[in-house]
Scaffold this active site. Structure first.
Site, PDB file in Angstrom:
ATOM      1  N   CYS A   1     -13.447  55.426  23.894  1.00 45.79           N
ATOM      2  CA  CYS A   1     -12.483  56.096  23.331  1.00 45.79           C
ATOM      3  C   CYS A   1     -11.594  55.408  22.268  1.00 45.79           C
ATOM      4  O   CYS A   1     -10.964  56.085  21.358  1.00 45.79           O
ATOM      5  CB  CYS A   1     -11.283  56.750  24.157  1.00 45.79           C
ATOM      6  SG  CYS A   1     -12.014  57.594  25.571  1.00 45.79           S
TER       7      CYS A   1
ATOM      8  N   HIS B   1      -4.722  57.602  20.658  1.00 42.10           N
ATOM      9  CA  HIS B   1      -5.681  58.147  21.244  1.00 42.10           C
ATOM     10  C   HIS B   1      -5.161  59.429  22.321  1.00 42.10           C
ATOM     11  O   HIS B   1      -4.058  59.104  23.095  1.00 42.10           O
ATOM     12  CB  HIS B   1      -6.691  57.366  22.336  1.00 42.10           C
ATOM     13  CG  HIS B   1      -7.675  58.142  23.127  1.00 42.10           C
ATOM     14  ND1 HIS B   1      -8.493  59.056  22.709  1.00 42.10           N
ATOM     15  CD2 HIS B   1      -7.590  57.880  24.453  1.00 42.10           C
ATOM     16  CE1 HIS B   1      -9.288  59.499  23.615  1.00 42.10           C
ATOM     17  NE2 HIS B   1      -8.938  58.553  24.803  1.00 42.10           N
TER      18      HIS B   1
ATOM     19  N   ASN C   1      -8.991  65.700  25.469  1.00 42.57           N
ATOM     20  CA  ASN C   1      -9.617  64.528  25.309  1.00 42.57           C
ATOM     21  C   ASN C   1     -10.896  64.499  24.545  1.00 42.57           C
ATOM     22  O   ASN C   1     -11.756  64.721  25.383  1.00 42.57           O
ATOM     23  CB  ASN C   1      -9.408  63.533  26.393  1.00 42.57           C
ATOM     24  CG  ASN C   1      -9.770  62.134  26.444  1.00 42.57           C
ATOM     25  OD1 ASN C   1     -10.512  61.730  25.275  1.00 42.57           O
ATOM     26  ND2 ASN C   1      -9.712  61.390  27.465  1.00 42.57           N
TER      27      ASN C   1
HETATM   28  N1  COA Z   1      -5.980  70.714  39.659  1.00 42.40           N
HETATM   29  C1  COA Z   1      -5.131  70.979  40.846  1.00 42.40           C
HETATM   30  N2  COA Z   1      -4.846  69.575  41.552  1.00 42.40           N
HETATM   31  C2  COA Z   1      -5.551  68.713  41.212  1.00 42.40           C
HETATM   32  C3  COA Z   1      -6.303  68.625  40.141  1.00 42.40           C
HETATM   33  C4  COA Z   1      -6.601  69.786  39.088  1.00 42.40           C
HETATM   34  N3  COA Z   1      -7.141  69.800  38.211  1.00 42.40           N
HETATM   35  N4  COA Z   1      -6.860  67.345  40.045  1.00 42.40           N
HETATM   36  C5  COA Z   1      -6.314  66.717  40.817  1.00 42.40           C
HETATM   37  N5  COA Z   1      -5.539  67.524  41.580  1.00 42.40           N
HETATM   38  C6  COA Z   1      -5.057  67.155  42.845  1.00 42.40           C
HETATM   39  C7  COA Z   1      -5.697  66.042  43.643  1.00 42.40           C
HETATM   40  O1  COA Z   1      -6.599  66.262  44.734  1.00 42.40           O
HETATM   41  C8  COA Z   1      -4.372  65.539  44.454  1.00 42.40           C
HETATM   42  O2  COA Z   1      -4.124  66.257  45.596  1.00 42.40           O
HETATM   43  P1  COA Z   1      -3.679  65.555  47.160  1.00 42.40           P
HETATM   44  O3  COA Z   1      -2.289  64.821  46.661  1.00 42.40           O
HETATM   45  O4  COA Z   1      -3.621  66.740  48.083  1.00 42.40           O
HETATM   46  O5  COA Z   1      -4.672  64.728  47.434  1.00 42.40           O
HETATM   47  C9  COA Z   1      -3.219  65.631  43.477  1.00 42.40           C
HETATM   48  O6  COA Z   1      -3.517  66.562  42.468  1.00 42.40           O
HETATM   49  C10 COA Z   1      -2.659  64.437  42.687  1.00 42.40           C
HETATM   50  O7  COA Z   1      -3.811  63.822  42.459  1.00 42.40           O
HETATM   51  P2  COA Z   1      -3.883  62.425  41.409  1.00 42.40           P
HETATM   52  O8  COA Z   1      -5.350  62.130  41.171  1.00 42.40           O
HETATM   53  O9  COA Z   1      -3.087  61.455  41.960  1.00 42.40           O
HETATM   54  O10 COA Z   1      -3.149  63.069  40.189  1.00 42.40           O
HETATM   55  P3  COA Z   1      -2.288  62.511  38.761  1.00 42.40           P
HETATM   56  O11 COA Z   1      -0.956  62.694  38.834  1.00 42.40           O
HETATM   57  O12 COA Z   1      -2.962  60.783  38.907  1.00 42.40           O
HETATM   58  O13 COA Z   1      -3.214  63.218  37.670  1.00 42.40           O
HETATM   59  C11 COA Z   1      -5.034  62.894  35.980  1.00 42.40           C
HETATM   60  C12 COA Z   1      -4.377  63.103  37.573  1.00 42.40           C
HETATM   61  C13 COA Z   1      -6.403  62.508  35.980  1.00 42.40           C
HETATM   62  C14 COA Z   1      -4.362  63.900  35.134  1.00 42.40           C
HETATM   63  C15 COA Z   1      -4.196  61.548  35.681  1.00 42.40           C
HETATM   64  O14 COA Z   1      -4.233  60.314  36.732  1.00 42.40           O
HETATM   65  C16 COA Z   1      -4.647  60.934  34.260  1.00 42.40           C
HETATM   66  O15 COA Z   1      -4.585  61.623  33.288  1.00 42.40           O
HETATM   67  N6  COA Z   1      -5.163  59.573  34.275  1.00 42.40           N
HETATM   68  C17 COA Z   1      -5.619  59.183  32.889  1.00 42.40           C
HETATM   69  C18 COA Z   1      -7.172  59.450  32.895  1.00 42.40           C
HETATM   70  C19 COA Z   1      -7.366  59.142  31.261  1.00 42.40           C
HETATM   71  O16 COA Z   1      -6.647  59.495  30.614  1.00 42.40           O
HETATM   72  N7  COA Z   1      -8.772  59.125  31.213  1.00 42.40           N
HETATM   73  C20 COA Z   1      -9.443  58.716  29.893  1.00 42.40           C
HETATM   74  C21 COA Z   1      -9.084  57.625  29.345  1.00 42.40           C
HETATM   75  S1  COA Z   1      -9.638  57.102  27.774  1.00 42.40           S
END
Ligand code: COA
Length: 328
Positions: free
Chosen positions: A109, A255, A285
């Site tokens: 990215c 980004h 993204n």
């Molecule tokens: N819809 C509903 N629930 C969801 C979900 C979705 N699309 N995706 C995950 N969940 C749930 C999980 O299963 C988890 O449930 P649980 O507590 O019962 O186990 C809960 O939501 C929390 O999950 P978690 O992964 O800890 O959430 P988060 O707050 O970290 O958000 C992201 C997840 C992916 C949005 C976040 O971590 C993120 O954006 N990270 C950076 C990723 C990124 O930018 N990548 C590219 C970089 S170039």
């Protein structure tokens, strides 16, 4: 002498998939996605290839510019349609750029900002090779991605984040302008494998290991933490090189990975959110394409003035990060 941006372009596939539509494929809902990511919809390719989007963005960025003066094409992508010919070679042919040297890069990215850095270095140095003998006058730097092609469509934690599209910028070597003032590039070892995607090739009869295709794998929380720190480090690093401060920056163009990452980075940098270009709501993204797409959005908004100081920041798999300070 400076390397300045003289044209920008953007291209998105026609098909839009809203968060509500996503909830037909996976267990999710609009509120969760919007609140956790700032994304409301993404553009997804149905027939558009990475090269189609790259060529269209390039055409727009090249509007009014003599194509014979383009000496260099760099395409940043993690989702090329082909291994060979490169996307850059195909853009050169599609756009009709007879004098350009063309190649692809992969810096996830951060790819577009790495592309700016490479182009700037080649344009400022005495470029050699190909048909270029007197230094490079103009370059085309593109980010193009069909992320939906490598996304894991059964992992609700990742598939909601990505979309497809392309962004492009034309750079010019101008003795009277300052343009790119500094760049700061950094790679960090991904010792815990927080972001990875296997390259999928044919299965040779001699190979004994597993060759099952694997989509993008990501440990969201770890990537989130890395991203906020990386934005902070490359922005401060690039500014420090030229003796500018965060307050000197008029616009931050990070980004677009997650709206919350941008909010957290703004807080860490101690800068108001109003100075940040946020385009993630409409186009999600798009890996290496988001920085030029967001730059295009900022330019199209009419807010950008000549002389404004812009910080562009990329981060992503590898792990890699890059910042550039540009005088508009
Ligand atoms: N819809 C509903 N629930 C969801 C979900 C979705 N699309 N995706 C995950 N969940 C749930 C999980 O299963 C988890 O449930 P649980 O507590 O019962 O186990 C809960 O939501 C929390 O999950 P978690 O992964 O800890 O959430 P988060 O707050 O970290 O958000 C992201 C997840 C992916 C949005 C976040 O971590 C993120 O954006 N990270 C950076 C990723 C990124 O930018 N990548 C590219 C970089 S170039």
């Amino acid at each position: 002498m400076g390397i300045r941006i003289i044209g920008v372009g953007k291209n998105l596939p026609e098909r839009v998939v809203t968060n509500d539509e996503m909830s037909q494929y996976i267990d999710t809902d609009n509120e969760w996605i919007l609140e956790r990511t700032g994304i409301a919809q993404r553009h997804v390719a149905t027939t558009e290839k990475s090269i189609d989007m790259a060529a269209a963005a390039a055409e727009e960025a090249l509007e009014g510019i003599d194509k014979e003066t383009i000496d260099l094409v760099i395409v940043a992508t993690v989702t090329p349609d082909d291994i060979t010919p490169s996307m850059a070679a195909q853009v050169k042919m599609a756009a009709g750029l007879p004098n350009a040297v063309a190649f692809d890069i992969n810096a996830a990215c951060s790819g577009f900002v790495y592309g700016l850095w490479i182009a700037e270095s080649l344009m400022k140095g005495s470029a050699a090779g190909g048909s270029v003998t007197n230094g490079m006058k103009r370059a085309l730097v593109i980010g193009t991605e069909r992320m939906t092609r490598i996304t894991n469509w059964v992992d609700r934690g990742t598939c909601i984040l990505f979309g497809d599209g392309a962004g492009a910028a034309v750079l010019e070597n101008d003795p009277d302008e300052r343009g790119i003032l500094s760049t700061f590039i950094k790679n960090y070892d991904d010792v815990n494998g927080v972001m990875k995607c296997k390259a999928n090739y044919i299965n040779p009869p001699f190979w004994e290991d597993d060759l099952t295709p694997q989509p993008l794998y990501m440990r969201g929380r770890a990537v989130f933490k890395f991203a906020v720190n990386a934005i902070d480090e490359v922005t401060r690093g690039a500014l420090e090189k030229i003796g500018l401060t965060l307050d000197d920056v008029d616009w931050f163009v990070p980004h677009q990975a997650n709206g919350r990452i941008i909010h957290a980075a703004a807080q860490k940098l101690g800068q108001p959110l109003e100075k940040f270009q946020i385009s993630i709501k409409e186009s999600a993204n798009v890996s290496s394409a988001t920085v030029p797409m967001a730059l295009y959005d900022l330019e199209s908004s009419g807010k950008l003035k000549k002389g404004d100081i812009i910080a562009v920041m990329g981060f992503g798999g590898g792990l890699c990060a890059a910042g550039a300070i540009i005088e508009w």
